[in-house]
Design a protein around this motif. Structure first.
Motif, PDB file in Angstrom:
ATOM      1  N   THR A 186       1.480  18.478  -5.791  1.00  0.00           N
ATOM      2  CA  THR A 186       0.928  17.126  -5.927  1.00  0.00           C
ATOM      3  C   THR A 186       1.857  16.090  -5.312  1.00  0.00           C
ATOM      4  OG1 THR A 186      -0.131  17.813  -7.985  1.00  0.00           O
ATOM      5  CG2 THR A 186      -0.041  15.452  -7.531  1.00  0.00           C
ATOM      6  N   ILE A 187       3.159  16.200  -5.587  1.00  0.00           N
ATOM      7  CA  ILE A 187       4.079  15.194  -5.039  1.00  0.00           C
ATOM      8  C   ILE A 187       4.339  15.424  -3.551  1.00  0.00           C
ATOM      9  CG2 ILE A 187       5.138  14.532  -7.223  1.00  0.00           C
ATOM     10  CD1 ILE A 187       7.431  16.418  -6.643  1.00  0.00           C
ATOM     11  N   VAL A 188       4.083  16.629  -3.071  1.00  0.00           N
ATOM     12  CA  VAL A 188       4.115  16.841  -1.616  1.00  0.00           C
ATOM     13  C   VAL A 188       3.101  15.914  -0.960  1.00  0.00           C
ATOM     14  CG1 VAL A 188       3.531  18.451   0.243  1.00  0.00           C
ATOM     15  CG2 VAL A 188       4.977  19.219  -1.637  1.00  0.00           C
ATOM     16  N   PHE A 229       2.617   9.745   2.320  1.00  0.00           N
ATOM     17  CA  PHE A 229       2.302   8.339   2.572  1.00  0.00           C
ATOM     18  C   PHE A 229       3.523   7.438   2.364  1.00  0.00           C
ATOM     19  CE2 PHE A 229      -1.486  10.451   0.707  1.00  0.00           C
ATOM     20  CZ  PHE A 229      -2.207  10.550   1.881  1.00  0.00           C
ATOM     21  N   THR A 230       4.696   8.066   2.252  1.00  0.00           N
ATOM     22  CA  THR A 230       5.948   7.343   2.119  1.00  0.00           C
ATOM     23  C   THR A 230       6.913   7.846   3.190  1.00  0.00           C
ATOM     24  OG1 THR A 230       7.192   8.867   0.687  1.00  0.00           O
ATOM     25  CG2 THR A 230       5.548   7.450  -0.377  1.00  0.00           C
ATOM     26  N   SER A 231       8.095   7.262   3.245  1.00  0.00           N
ATOM     27  CA  SER A 231       9.120   7.738   4.182  1.00  0.00           C
ATOM     28  C   SER A 231      10.058   8.737   3.521  1.00  0.00           C
ATOM     29  CB  SER A 231       9.927   6.549   4.724  1.00  0.00           C
ATOM     30  OG  SER A 231      10.504   5.823   3.660  1.00  0.00           O
ATOM     31  N   SER A 269       0.817  -1.210   0.000  1.00  0.00           N
ATOM     32  CA  SER A 269       0.000   0.000   0.000  1.00  0.00           C
ATOM     33  C   SER A 269       0.855   1.266   0.000  1.00  0.00           C
ATOM     34  CB  SER A 269      -0.935  -0.002   1.219  1.00  0.00           C
ATOM     35  OG  SER A 269      -0.202  -0.197   2.422  1.00  0.00           O
ATOM     36  N   GLU A 270       2.068   1.184   0.529  1.00  0.00           N
ATOM     37  CA  GLU A 270       2.981   2.337   0.457  1.00  0.00           C
ATOM     38  C   GLU A 270       3.677   2.382  -0.893  1.00  0.00           C
ATOM     39  OE1 GLU A 270       7.148   4.053   2.371  1.00  0.00           O
ATOM     40  OE2 GLU A 270       5.982   2.589   3.534  1.00  0.00           O
ATOM     41  N   GLN A 271       3.920   1.210  -1.473  1.00  0.00           N
ATOM     42  CA  GLN A 271       4.638   1.151  -2.739  1.00  0.00           C
ATOM     43  C   GLN A 271       3.924   1.931  -3.841  1.00  0.00           C
ATOM     44  OE1 GLN A 271       5.724  -2.832  -3.967  1.00  0.00           O
ATOM     45  NE2 GLN A 271       6.335  -3.404  -1.881  1.00  0.00           N
TER      46      GLN A 271
END
Length: 425
Positions: A359-361, A366-368, A331-333
């Motif tokens: 958008t990429i912010v 939801f990632t590290s 789900s993070e991938q």
């Protein structure tokens, strides 16, 4: 503050970023209180005229065309120099490229404002504030589904780039992000329970996705991502339904001439516009050295093809060993692949305005990965180009901006690779 006052602007933005990081890392108040504070901060902008962007004049001009019964895709503003807002337009000789959802909102705002600029600005901002509040709702919902702390929403709510570019400068990425998050939430539900798949699930995902694409075209980059994480059959159904909905949205305004006009403006974007680029500027410099002229007419499209190939390879899993740890949940991938797909496109783009990064912010939450948060500060260096009446970029600011971004990204990738090797042992 005017964008020509770059020194003061960048100092204030930098101080706000420092405060932003402190608030998110050290505040211990309740989430409800903090989010209310963020909403109050954004609400302060309600009556403010955007100072760092004049794109909103084109929004109002396009909307006026619809109110007048005209097709904004078929008319150059330069053909009507006496209409309201014409003198404020930054591209009067280009056909509009804003997709149908935008045009519907523009028309609604123009109809409500009756050529009153302040009412138009306030109406646009109220709609964007509603989308922003919706984004906060979706971020909390997705964080809960991923098992992440709900406090990650604070990285969005207080981000100065989000506040300045979306709320302050009225860019419609806020609305596109709302639709994208709605899509991702439903995609995650499908990924978690694939056996409960129904065609109604696919239609729901397709509706959210098509609305996002009908607001900004950039979410088209996510098509390979959907194929990877949902499989060919589900993704094909979703993309087919999305294509139908997208086409239906264009029907009221489309004809062969409109297709030509929109395509000509998109083509000009890749072959003429250049601002705050990274890899493209290196290639442009090499082009000048080798040929003596600007090779954007080849390099712009060529880098677009490079981006497409890299995004396909990302979706195919060819870079997983570099960007994804072995312990990363599926789900993070999906957000990591989405993050790097968009980042790849922006690294190769000829034009990268600060609001593109918003958008990429959101994906990065939801990632590290945290290089995008640094990017959301560094991209504000691009406003140095407006210090004079004519846009004039200083190569030293561009180099500084992207050196910071690539150093932080490289550090995160190296740490991730080393951690993966240690885990394998």
């Amino acid at each position: 503050m005017k964008r020509s006052h770059f020194g003061e602007l960048f100092i204030i933005i930098s101080l706000l970023f420092g405060l932003y990081i402190w608030i998110v890392n050290h505040s211990e108040g309740s989430m409800r209180v903090l989010l209310r504070l963020a909403f109050i901060v954004k609400g302060v902008w309600l009556l403010a005229t955007p100072a760092l962007s004049d794109d909103f004049y084109r929004f109002l001009w396009d909307g006026n065309m619809l109110v007048m019964g005209q097709n904004p895709y078929a008319i150059l503003p330069s053909a009507y120099p006496n209409l309201p807002y014409f003198t404020e337009l930054n591209s009067p000789n280009y056909y509009t490229v804003y997709p149908p959802v935008n045009q519907f909102i523009f028309g609604l705002v123009a109809w409500l404002s009756c050529n009153n600029t302040l009412i138009g600005i306030v109406t646009l901002r109220v709609l964007i504030l509603l989308a922003d509040w919706g984004n906060i709702y979706w971020i909390k919902k997705i964080a809960s589904r991923l098992g992440l702390s709900p406090r990650i929403v604070l990285w969005y709510a207080f981000n100065p780039l989000i506040i300045v570019e979306l709320i302050g400068n009225l860019h419609f990425e806020a609305i596109m992000i709302f639709f994208l998050l709605g899509m991702f939430y439903r995609v995650l539900k499908t990924m978690e329970s694939p056996k409960t798949w129904r065609y109604t699930n696919g239609i729901s995902i397709a509706l959210w996705y098509s609305l996002a694409v009908s607001t900004k075209l950039i979410p088209l980059l996510l098509a390979p991502v959907l194929i990877r994480f949902l499989g060919w059959s589900k993704a094909f159904f979703i993309l087919a339904v999305s294509g139908i909905i997208f086409a239906l949205a264009w029907i009221p305004l489309i004809d062969s001439q409109v297709i030509h006009n929109v395509w000509s403006s998109v083509d000009l974007y890749f072959q003429k516009f250049e601002f705050n680029a990274s890899i493209y500027y290196i290639i442009r410099a090499l082009g000048f050295w080798l040929t003596g002229f600007n090779i954007i007419q080849w390099s712009g499209g060529g880098l677009g093809i490079v981006s497409l190939v890299c995004i396909l390879l990302l979706a195919w899993g060819k870079y997983d060993s570099i960007i994804i740890k072995n312990t990363t949940k599926l789900s993070e991938q999906i957000f990591i692949i989405a993050l790097f797909s968009f980042s790849t496109y922006y690294f190769n783009a000829t034009t990268v305005h600060p609001w593109y990064i918003t958008t990429i912010v959101v994906f990065s939450l939801f990632t590290s990965y945290r290089f995008v948060l640094i990017w959301s500060w560094a991209t504000m260096m691009s406003y140095h180009a407006y210090r004079q009446s004519v846009v004039n970029e200083d190569v030293y600011w561009i180099v500084l901006e992207y050196c910071i971004i690539f150093v932080v990204l490289s550090y995160e990738l190296i740490v991730r690779i080393l951690e993966s090797k240690h885990y394998q042992k």
